[in-house]
Design a protein around this motif. Sequence first.
Motif, PDB file in Angstrom:
ATOM      1  N   GLU A 123       0.831  -1.210   0.000  1.00  0.00           N
ATOM      2  CA  GLU A 123       0.000   0.000   0.000  1.00  0.00           C
ATOM      3  C   GLU A 123       0.863   1.256   0.000  1.00  0.00           C
ATOM      4  O   GLU A 123       0.537   2.245  -0.665  1.00  0.00           O
ATOM      5  N   ALA A 124       1.982   1.223   0.709  1.00  0.00           N
ATOM      6  CA  ALA A 124       2.901   2.370   0.720  1.00  0.00           C
ATOM      7  C   ALA A 124       3.515   2.584  -0.666  1.00  0.00           C
ATOM      8  O   ALA A 124       3.679   3.731  -1.109  1.00  0.00           O
ATOM      9  N   ALA A 125       3.865   1.489  -1.364  1.00  0.00           N
ATOM     10  CA  ALA A 125       4.394   1.620  -2.730  1.00  0.00           C
ATOM     11  C   ALA A 125       3.331   2.253  -3.631  1.00  0.00           C
ATOM     12  O   ALA A 125       3.635   3.149  -4.429  1.00  0.00           O
ATOM     13  N   ARG A 126       2.093   1.783  -3.504  1.00  0.00           N
ATOM     14  CA  ARG A 126       0.991   2.370  -4.276  1.00  0.00           C
ATOM     15  C   ARG A 126       0.882   3.866  -3.995  1.00  0.00           C
ATOM     16  O   ARG A 126       0.782   4.681  -4.921  1.00  0.00           O
ATOM     17  N   ASP A 127       0.920   4.231  -2.724  1.00  0.00           N
ATOM     18  CA  ASP A 127       0.774   5.643  -2.354  1.00  0.00           C
ATOM     19  C   ASP A 127       1.902   6.489  -2.929  1.00  0.00           C
ATOM     20  O   ASP A 127       1.675   7.610  -3.397  1.00  0.00           O
ATOM     21  N   PHE A 128       3.123   5.966  -2.911  1.00  0.00           N
ATOM     22  CA  PHE A 128       4.254   6.690  -3.496  1.00  0.00           C
ATOM     23  C   PHE A 128       4.028   6.916  -4.991  1.00  0.00           C
ATOM     24  O   PHE A 128       4.198   8.031  -5.503  1.00  0.00           O
ATOM     25  N   LEU A 129       3.648   5.857  -5.698  1.00  0.00           N
ATOM     26  CA  LEU A 129       3.458   5.955  -7.151  1.00  0.00           C
ATOM     27  C   LEU A 129       2.320   6.902  -7.508  1.00  0.00           C
ATOM     28  O   LEU A 129       2.416   7.668  -8.462  1.00  0.00           O
ATOM     29  N   LEU A 130       1.239   6.880  -6.733  1.00  0.00           N
ATOM     30  CA  LEU A 130       0.096   7.752  -7.025  1.00  0.00           C
ATOM     31  C   LEU A 130       0.373   9.208  -6.656  1.00  0.00           C
ATOM     32  O   LEU A 130      -0.302  10.108  -7.169  1.00  0.00           O
ATOM     33  N   ALA A 131       1.355   9.444  -5.782  1.00  0.00           N
ATOM     34  CA  ALA A 131       1.698  10.812  -5.390  1.00  0.00           C
ATOM     35  C   ALA A 131       2.638  11.491  -6.392  1.00  0.00           C
ATOM     36  O   ALA A 131       2.889  12.695  -6.289  1.00  0.00           O
ATOM     37  N   LEU A 132       3.126  10.739  -7.371  1.00  0.00           N
ATOM     38  CA  LEU A 132       4.005  11.325  -8.387  1.00  0.00           C
ATOM     39  C   LEU A 132       3.216  12.313  -9.246  1.00  0.00           C
ATOM     40  O   LEU A 132       1.991  12.191  -9.372  1.00  0.00           O
ATOM     41  N   PRO A 133       3.890  13.285  -9.849  1.00  0.00           N
ATOM     42  CA  PRO A 133       3.185  14.162 -10.787  1.00  0.00           C
ATOM     43  C   PRO A 133       2.502  13.315 -11.866  1.00  0.00           C
ATOM     44  O   PRO A 133       3.028  12.263 -12.261  1.00  0.00           O
ATOM     45  N   PRO A 134       1.337  13.734 -12.346  1.00  0.00           N
ATOM     46  CA  PRO A 134       0.585  12.911 -13.311  1.00  0.00           C
ATOM     47  C   PRO A 134       1.399  12.437 -14.511  1.00  0.00           C
ATOM     48  O   PRO A 134       1.229  11.304 -14.958  1.00  0.00           O
ATOM     49  N   GLU A 135       2.298  13.259 -15.004  1.00  0.00           N
ATOM     50  CA  GLU A 135       3.087  12.874 -16.177  1.00  0.00           C
ATOM     51  C   GLU A 135       4.143  11.814 -15.855  1.00  0.00           C
ATOM     52  O   GLU A 135       4.712  11.211 -16.765  1.00  0.00           O
ATOM     53  N   GLU A 136       4.415  11.568 -14.575  1.00  0.00           N
ATOM     54  CA  GLU A 136       5.413  10.569 -14.185  1.00  0.00           C
ATOM     55  C   GLU A 136       4.788   9.290 -13.626  1.00  0.00           C
ATOM     56  O   GLU A 136       5.487   8.316 -13.383  1.00  0.00           O
ATOM     57  N   ARG A 137       3.488   9.281 -13.416  1.00  0.00           N
ATOM     58  CA  ARG A 137       2.824   8.100 -12.844  1.00  0.00           C
ATOM     59  C   ARG A 137       2.822   6.943 -13.835  1.00  0.00           C
ATOM     60  O   ARG A 137       2.684   7.142 -15.041  1.00  0.00           O
ATOM     61  N   PRO A 138       2.928   5.729 -13.303  1.00  0.00           N
ATOM     62  CA  PRO A 138       2.818   4.580 -14.206  1.00  0.00           C
ATOM     63  C   PRO A 138       1.412   4.454 -14.768  1.00  0.00           C
ATOM     64  O   PRO A 138       0.438   4.824 -14.113  1.00  0.00           O
ATOM     65  N   ARG A 139       1.335   3.957 -15.984  1.00  0.00           N
ATOM     66  CA  ARG A 139       0.044   3.714 -16.627  1.00  0.00           C
ATOM     67  C   ARG A 139      -0.224   2.216 -16.758  1.00  0.00           C
ATOM     68  O   ARG A 139      -1.340   1.802 -17.010  1.00  0.00           O
ATOM     69  N   LEU A 140       0.841   1.425 -16.603  1.00  0.00           N
ATOM     70  CA  LEU A 140       0.746  -0.033 -16.666  1.00  0.00           C
ATOM     71  C   LEU A 140       1.372  -0.627 -15.406  1.00  0.00           C
ATOM     72  O   LEU A 140       2.278  -0.032 -14.822  1.00  0.00           O
ATOM     73  N   VAL A 141       0.897  -1.804 -15.024  1.00  0.00           N
ATOM     74  CA  VAL A 141       1.441  -2.523 -13.881  1.00  0.00           C
ATOM     75  C   VAL A 141       1.784  -3.932 -14.346  1.00  0.00           C
ATOM     76  O   VAL A 141       0.935  -4.644 -14.875  1.00  0.00           O
ATOM     77  N   VAL A 142       3.042  -4.305 -14.162  1.00  0.00           N
ATOM     78  CA  VAL A 142       3.559  -5.604 -14.592  1.00  0.00           C
ATOM     79  C   VAL A 142       4.113  -6.311 -13.360  1.00  0.00           C
ATOM     80  O   VAL A 142       4.704  -5.677 -12.484  1.00  0.00           O
ATOM     81  N   SER A 143       3.939  -7.635 -13.313  1.00  0.00           N
ATOM     82  CA  SER A 143       4.422  -8.398 -12.172  1.00  0.00           C
ATOM     83  C   SER A 143       5.036  -9.710 -12.603  1.00  0.00           C
ATOM     84  O   SER A 143       4.616 -10.327 -13.579  1.00  0.00           O
ATOM     85  N   SER A 144       5.996 -10.149 -11.809  1.00  0.00           N
ATOM     86  CA  SER A 144       6.483 -11.520 -11.868  1.00  0.00           C
ATOM     87  C   SER A 144       5.280 -12.431 -11.602  1.00  0.00           C
ATOM     88  O   SER A 144       4.322 -12.020 -10.943  1.00  0.00           O
ATOM     89  N   PRO A 145       5.328 -13.671 -12.067  1.00  0.00           N
ATOM     90  CA  PRO A 145       4.219 -14.588 -11.809  1.00  0.00           C
ATOM     91  C   PRO A 145       4.055 -14.996 -10.340  1.00  0.00           C
ATOM     92  O   PRO A 145       2.993 -15.484  -9.961  1.00  0.00           O
ATOM     93  N   LEU A 146       5.070 -14.802  -9.508  1.00  0.00           N
ATOM     94  CA  LEU A 146       5.007 -15.300  -8.137  1.00  0.00           C
ATOM     95  C   LEU A 146       4.088 -14.456  -7.255  1.00  0.00           C
ATOM     96  O   LEU A 146       3.977 -13.237  -7.418  1.00  0.00           O
ATOM     97  N   ALA A 147       3.444 -15.126  -6.293  1.00  0.00           N
ATOM     98  CA  ALA A 147       2.402 -14.518  -5.466  1.00  0.00           C
ATOM     99  C   ALA A 147       2.871 -13.255  -4.749  1.00  0.00           C
ATOM    100  O   ALA A 147       2.135 -12.270  -4.689  1.00  0.00           O
ATOM    101  N   ARG A 148       4.090 -13.252  -4.206  1.00  0.00           N
ATOM    102  CA  ARG A 148       4.541 -12.086  -3.454  1.00  0.00           C
ATOM    103  C   ARG A 148       4.618 -10.838  -4.322  1.00  0.00           C
ATOM    104  O   ARG A 148       4.348  -9.731  -3.847  1.00  0.00           O
ATOM    105  N   CYS A 149       4.954 -10.999  -5.591  1.00  0.00           N
ATOM    106  CA  CYS A 149       4.983  -9.851  -6.507  1.00  0.00           C
ATOM    107  C   CYS A 149       3.569  -9.458  -6.938  1.00  0.00           C
ATOM    108  O   CYS A 149       3.225  -8.279  -6.961  1.00  0.00           O
ATOM    109  N   ARG A 150       2.762 -10.447  -7.287  1.00  0.00           N
ATOM    110  CA  ARG A 150       1.381 -10.159  -7.702  1.00  0.00           C
ATOM    111  C   ARG A 150       0.622  -9.423  -6.595  1.00  0.00           C
ATOM    112  O   ARG A 150      -0.070  -8.438  -6.859  1.00  0.00           O
ATOM    113  N   GLU A 151       0.787  -9.894  -5.360  1.00  0.00           N
ATOM    114  CA  GLU A 151       0.087  -9.265  -4.235  1.00  0.00           C
ATOM    115  C   GLU A 151       0.617  -7.865  -3.950  1.00  0.00           C
ATOM    116  O   GLU A 151      -0.122  -7.003  -3.482  1.00  0.00           O
TER     117      GLU A 151
END
Length: 189
Positions: free
Chosen positions: A34-62
């Motif tokens: 949740e803290a990682a999400r909050d950091f990414l969403l607090a970035l200026p709009p032009e720097e925010r990610p538009r895609l989310v990619v994950s390793s197949p493993l559960a710890r990354c997906r979660e």
Amino acid sequence: MSRLYLIRHGKPAATWGGHDDDPGLDETGRVQAEAARDFLLALPPEERPRLVVSSPLARCRETAEPTAEALGIAVEIDPGVGEIPTPAALAAESRGEWLRQAFQGAWAEIEGDLDYDAWRQQVAQALQGRGDTAVFSHFVAINAVISVLTGEDRVVSFRPDHTSITILETDGKTLTLIEKGREASTGVL
């Protein structure tokens, strides 16, 4: 140039060498996600990610899920940013010792049935064509990318902490390291 955010997964419920070969996050890991999400969403709009990619493993997906949900998109699973492959003949309970040995040397010295020097190049190549993306991956895969970008031959030259966010830029063909994420003050675990 587009931004890429390379994020180590949150704290897992078990570590490598444990009984669960694909643990999800523990409570601390969920808070870190949740803290990682909050950091990414607090970035200026032009720097925010538009895609989310994950390793197949559960710890990354979660770890990726809170960011994807906040952006209203699905997590894309990409084995190319997954965990370092274990030699096929190695017993599961021996993975921890194999990794500890690998961590002591250079990429070309890792014992196994794979060219691990080539594997690290493939991890970096998996990121080159991505832009404006949050990529949730692993300690070793992040070290693979950093080693390619810095020319470092050691397997471990950077100790990204759980949910450490390393910032890269890409023009679609090349990657540039902008800033390493927060390093762990203790070992990999």
